[in-house]
Scaffold this motif. Structure first.
Motif, PDB file in Angstrom:
ATOM      1  N   GLY A   7      -4.444   9.103   2.144  1.00  0.00           N
ATOM      2  CA  GLY A   7      -5.234  10.110   1.438  1.00  0.00           C
ATOM      3  C   GLY A   7      -6.233   9.531   0.468  1.00  0.00           C
ATOM      4  O   GLY A   7      -6.727  10.238  -0.408  1.00  0.00           O
ATOM      5  N   VAL A   8      -6.503   8.236   0.573  1.00  0.00           N
ATOM      6  CA  VAL A   8      -7.521   7.627  -0.299  1.00  0.00           C
ATOM      7  C   VAL A   8      -8.550   6.902   0.565  1.00  0.00           C
ATOM      8  O   VAL A   8      -8.250   6.460   1.678  1.00  0.00           O
ATOM      9  N   ASP A   9      -9.722   6.769   0.024  1.00  0.00           N
ATOM     10  CA  ASP A   9     -10.851   6.190   0.727  1.00  0.00           C
ATOM     11  C   ASP A   9     -10.730   4.656   0.774  1.00  0.00           C
ATOM     12  O   ASP A   9     -10.760   3.991  -0.261  1.00  0.00           O
ATOM     13  N   THR A  10     -10.568   4.108   1.985  1.00  0.00           N
ATOM     14  CA  THR A  10     -10.445   2.645   2.090  1.00  0.00           C
ATOM     15  C   THR A  10     -11.686   2.024   2.743  1.00  0.00           C
ATOM     16  O   THR A  10     -11.637   0.875   3.200  1.00  0.00           O
ATOM     17  N   GLU A  11     -12.757   2.760   2.738  1.00  0.00           N
ATOM     18  CA  GLU A  11     -13.977   2.235   3.356  1.00  0.00           C
ATOM     19  C   GLU A  11     -14.399   0.924   2.684  1.00  0.00           C
ATOM     20  O   GLU A  11     -14.410   0.813   1.459  1.00  0.00           O
ATOM     21  N   GLY A  12     -14.704  -0.049   3.503  1.00  0.00           N
ATOM     22  CA  GLY A  12     -15.167  -1.331   2.972  1.00  0.00           C
ATOM     23  C   GLY A  12     -14.043  -2.264   2.552  1.00  0.00           C
ATOM     24  O   GLY A  12     -14.285  -3.380   2.103  1.00  0.00           O
TER      25      GLY A  12
ATOM     26  N   PHE B 278       0.846  -1.199   0.000  1.00  0.00           N
ATOM     27  CA  PHE B 278       0.000   0.000   0.000  1.00  0.00           C
ATOM     28  C   PHE B 278       0.877   1.243   0.000  1.00  0.00           C
ATOM     29  O   PHE B 278       0.787   2.096   0.870  1.00  0.00           O
ATOM     30  N   GLY B 279       1.758   1.320  -1.004  1.00  0.00           N
ATOM     31  CA  GLY B 279       2.605   2.502  -1.164  1.00  0.00           C
ATOM     32  C   GLY B 279       1.929   3.492  -2.097  1.00  0.00           C
ATOM     33  O   GLY B 279       0.701   3.537  -2.201  1.00  0.00           O
TER      34      GLY B 279
ATOM     35  N   ASP C 284       2.413  -1.482   7.197  1.00  0.00           N
ATOM     36  CA  ASP C 284       1.834  -0.279   7.802  1.00  0.00           C
ATOM     37  C   ASP C 284       0.378  -0.155   7.360  1.00  0.00           C
ATOM     38  O   ASP C 284       0.106   0.145   6.199  1.00  0.00           O
ATOM     39  N   ILE C 285      -0.530  -0.424   8.294  1.00  0.00           N
ATOM     40  CA  ILE C 285      -1.948  -0.323   7.911  1.00  0.00           C
ATOM     41  C   ILE C 285      -2.644   0.823   8.647  1.00  0.00           C
ATOM     42  O   ILE C 285      -3.867   0.888   8.691  1.00  0.00           O
ATOM     43  N   THR C 286      -1.836   1.714   9.172  1.00  0.00           N
ATOM     44  CA  THR C 286      -2.453   2.806   9.929  1.00  0.00           C
ATOM     45  C   THR C 286      -2.265   4.187   9.279  1.00  0.00           C
ATOM     46  O   THR C 286      -3.134   5.041   9.378  1.00  0.00           O
ATOM     47  N   THR C 287      -1.130   4.394   8.597  1.00  0.00           N
ATOM     48  CA  THR C 287      -0.892   5.708   7.987  1.00  0.00           C
ATOM     49  C   THR C 287      -1.979   6.037   6.963  1.00  0.00           C
ATOM     50  O   THR C 287      -2.362   5.187   6.162  1.00  0.00           O
ATOM     51  N   ASP C 288      -2.434   7.277   7.003  1.00  0.00           N
ATOM     52  CA  ASP C 288      -3.446   7.724   6.037  1.00  0.00           C
ATOM     53  C   ASP C 288      -2.786   7.986   4.689  1.00  0.00           C
ATOM     54  O   ASP C 288      -1.876   8.799   4.585  1.00  0.00           O
TER      55      ASP C 288
END
Lengths: 436, 436
Positions: free
Chosen positions: B52-57, B11-12, B46-50
């Motif tokens: 800036g994209v919508d990861t809802e769902g 998730f870079g 790293d699954i906590t840093t924002d």
């Protein structure tokens, strides 16, 4: 090994290129598709002239039905060009369950909808990479790997004849008529060059680009089209002075749900890659919301380059046929039912920068009157050049404007042209210099 | 409606671009594929840093197995980069019957064969458009619409960092070290820029281009690779004087069954379209026996452009999955079994024109001795420039040669460098100015 039998309609230059490619690279095609692609039959009115390619083992016939109704043939290559009999042949081939590969932009720009509908009904494909940009694989890219993008702009130099003429006018300072004549002698322009130099061919290609980029039907009548016949060597020189080059561009833009669809001579900055597309080369530049600006460049015409695109389509079909499927991707890249009809923005509403050339008497106050008429329509001047080239009393005045509405610009020019100091109808060329 | 569930590894920057594209253009993708493409799970340490994209769902997890073994997920996007754990993850995903989409050129350049073999065994696809040229859809074009061509040459500006540095050196007359530092500060070069500036990244990409163009396995070790670290602002200036620009090129050529595979700074004529590829833009220029020269130009890196290529591959997969097929086209475009191992031409055997720069004492007879040593190896001089730039007793002498064998050139330089009048090791840059 499976064999895919192909029939060819039209044994002209591109047809000969296809015959050459299928023979010469036959082994390569098998390595990539796992099938033998074999050209069974060629249809043409002239089946005796030597085209300089090996036709051994290929049936040559004057009767189109020998191809259109042959149950062994599964793919038809239509290279006749024009509307008829190309349309009737294409529809008959489709009705007989044959896939259609064509380089015919005129046919698809005008009868595309009818042909795509027939193809859907009969479960066959219509592929036409060769219809735009010759060998440049731009249509496949729009339908294929760039499919995830919403496009905002497509610009194309897609007519080799016009680009050849404009290139020579630029490089030699020559006049349009003079270069056209020489281009005709050298075979770079047709005896009747109307379709090319009036922008009709470019408009056909723009229709296809727009349909693929925006998933929309486009009526050729709605495409504004202006050719290169009134471009003078003076305009070419002035363009250079201001850092621009003149190209005949196909321009498609998406603006708030409305589409701009226009073909006209356009000034583009000299340092744009498009400005370096010389001679018979073509280029298409697209802007997608994710991919950003992308440009494709290559030979836009010619026997071999165009054959590459035609055979590329056959390879695509062969891979699907070997996998036992068809219509994996619809003709325009959008699923059937998802092609819409977006409104076209009227030309009067487009916004552009303009180069305007006036021919005026060398009198005090002339500039003030011109500037006043422009200003009254809200058109502001970016730069101006008055040059005294001739010994006569008349001087050309060139004005580069900031962005203005076309309608306002035309009205201002209409007024200016009534001034007694204006000695000839004022001309203008639109500018594209603000590309993302 | 069918739904295709996708898992993302890494998730870079590019990963974030893919998430953004799949959300933002979700409806468009459905219009084109007839399926819903949904990103189910993202794996990253790293699954906590924002980002800036919508990861809802979307499920965020640190455990790769949550994706690799999830039976609902049919497509894995690998954007971790590097060799491990990317390789192990890719192989595990494939073993679990998942299609692989990757932007990882290093992985494929080194472990491609292993991965392609595993994919074949498990009946899944490996797609990697994003691995070369960012958003530019050049690999799809080589495998796809240009498949009918035998290619003779492929040239690529495929490393944005190097091109950015060389562009600024050219535009500002700045030194390499100075521009590199500023590029690092601006995020255009990594803190450890070795992979980019030494040509390793470009070599990886060349391996992939060669495999697709020539249907051959390439061992990265066989690719000659020379970076841009020894290019001086003096070289950039001299290049300009002779009408050239310096670019780091990936060069692949087919010559009598042997392949040239080399990465090095190269002088190309200023009026070549490749010379106008500035900054972080990339371009790939190919020559096919039918299509002729073709160039593709666009953003070679970045979150959004690269995401376009990744999603383009997913669209391709989706269309096949909807049609119920897989492996319609093998990873390299050639059917399994038709990929060969062509011999690589040793660097000593290549033939090129050369720019050579000597640093010599300003003495009578120096030129004659240099010319003599070159002549003795059959190397003839095309043009020469001796300039007295410094107040010192030393002058740079620049020679442009006609075509010569690399081996002869190196031997001649080895001899010349023993002359006592030569004050520093002579340097050379290869020239490409004879393209079809």
């Amino acid at each position: 090994m499976e064999e895919i039998k192909v029939g060819l309609l039209g044994f002209g230059t591109i047809g000969a290129g296809v015959v050459k490619l299928l023979k010469q690279n036959s082994a390569l095609l098998t390595e990539k598709t796992g099938t033998r692609i074999s050209l069974k039959t060629i249809v043409d009115l002239d089946i005796t002239t030597d085209r300089g390619v090996d036709t051994e083992g290929i049936i040559l016939t004057r009767n189109a039905d020998d191809v259109l109704t042959d149950p062994e043939i599964s793919v038809i290559i239509e290279l006749i060009g024009g509307y008829e009999p190309a349309r009737s042949f294409a529809l008959k081939a489709i009705a007989h369950g044959k896939h259609l590969v064509t380089a015919n932009k005129a046919l698809l720009a005008v009868h595309g909808e009818e042909i795509y509908a027939a193809a859907k009904e009969n479960g066959v494909e219509v592929l036409f990479e060769a219809a735009v940009g010759g060998g440049i694989p731009v249509l496949s890219a729009i339908k294929g790997n760039m499919a995830g993008n919403r496009f905002s702009t497509v610009l194309g130099i897609v007519n080799g004849t016009c680009n050849y003429i404009l290139t020579r006018m630029t490089q030699e300072g020559a006049d349009f008529a003079e270069v056209l004549k020489s281009a005709q002698e050298m075979g770079y322009a047709e005896a009747d060059p109307t379709f090319d130099i009036e922008g009709v061919d470019t408009a056909h290609k723009l229709c296809l680009l727009l349909s693929l980029c925006f998933g929309t039907r486009i009526d050729l009548k709605d495409v504004y089209s202006e050719g290169i016949t009134s471009i003078t060597s003076e305009d070419v020189d002035f363009a250079e002075t201001f850092g621009y080059r003149i190209k005949l561009l196909a321009i498609g833009k998406m603006d708030g749900g409305k589409i701009e669809a226009r073909v006209h001579p356009t000034m583009i900055p000299i340092d744009y890659p498009l400005a370096d597309v010389h001679g018979v080369f073509n280029a298409v530049r697209l802007t997608g919301d994710f991919v950003g600006p992308v440009m494709f460049y290559g030979r836009g015409a010619g026997m071999e380059a165009t054959a590459s695109a035609v055979v590329g389509d056959i390879v695509d079909l062969s891979r699907s046929m070997c996998a036992g499927i068809t219509r994996r991707c619809a003709p325009l890249g959008y699923l059937d039912g998802n092609v819409t009809t977006l409104p076209i923005k009227p030309m009067g509403e487009i916004v552009s920068k303009y180069y305007i050339r006036f021919q005026a008497l060398d009198r005090p106050g002339v500039l003030a009157r011109i500037a006043g008429a422009l200003g009254a329509r809200g058109i502001s001047i970016a730069s101006m050049l008055q040059s005294a080239r001739s010994a006569a009393d008349e001087v050309p005045i060139v004005i580069m404007t900031h962005e203005a509405r076309e309608d306002d610009m035309r009205k201002a020019l209409g007024e200016i042209d009534t001034f007694e100091v204006i000695r000839a109808r004022s001309t203008f060329i639109r500018i594209e210099d603000n590309l993302e």
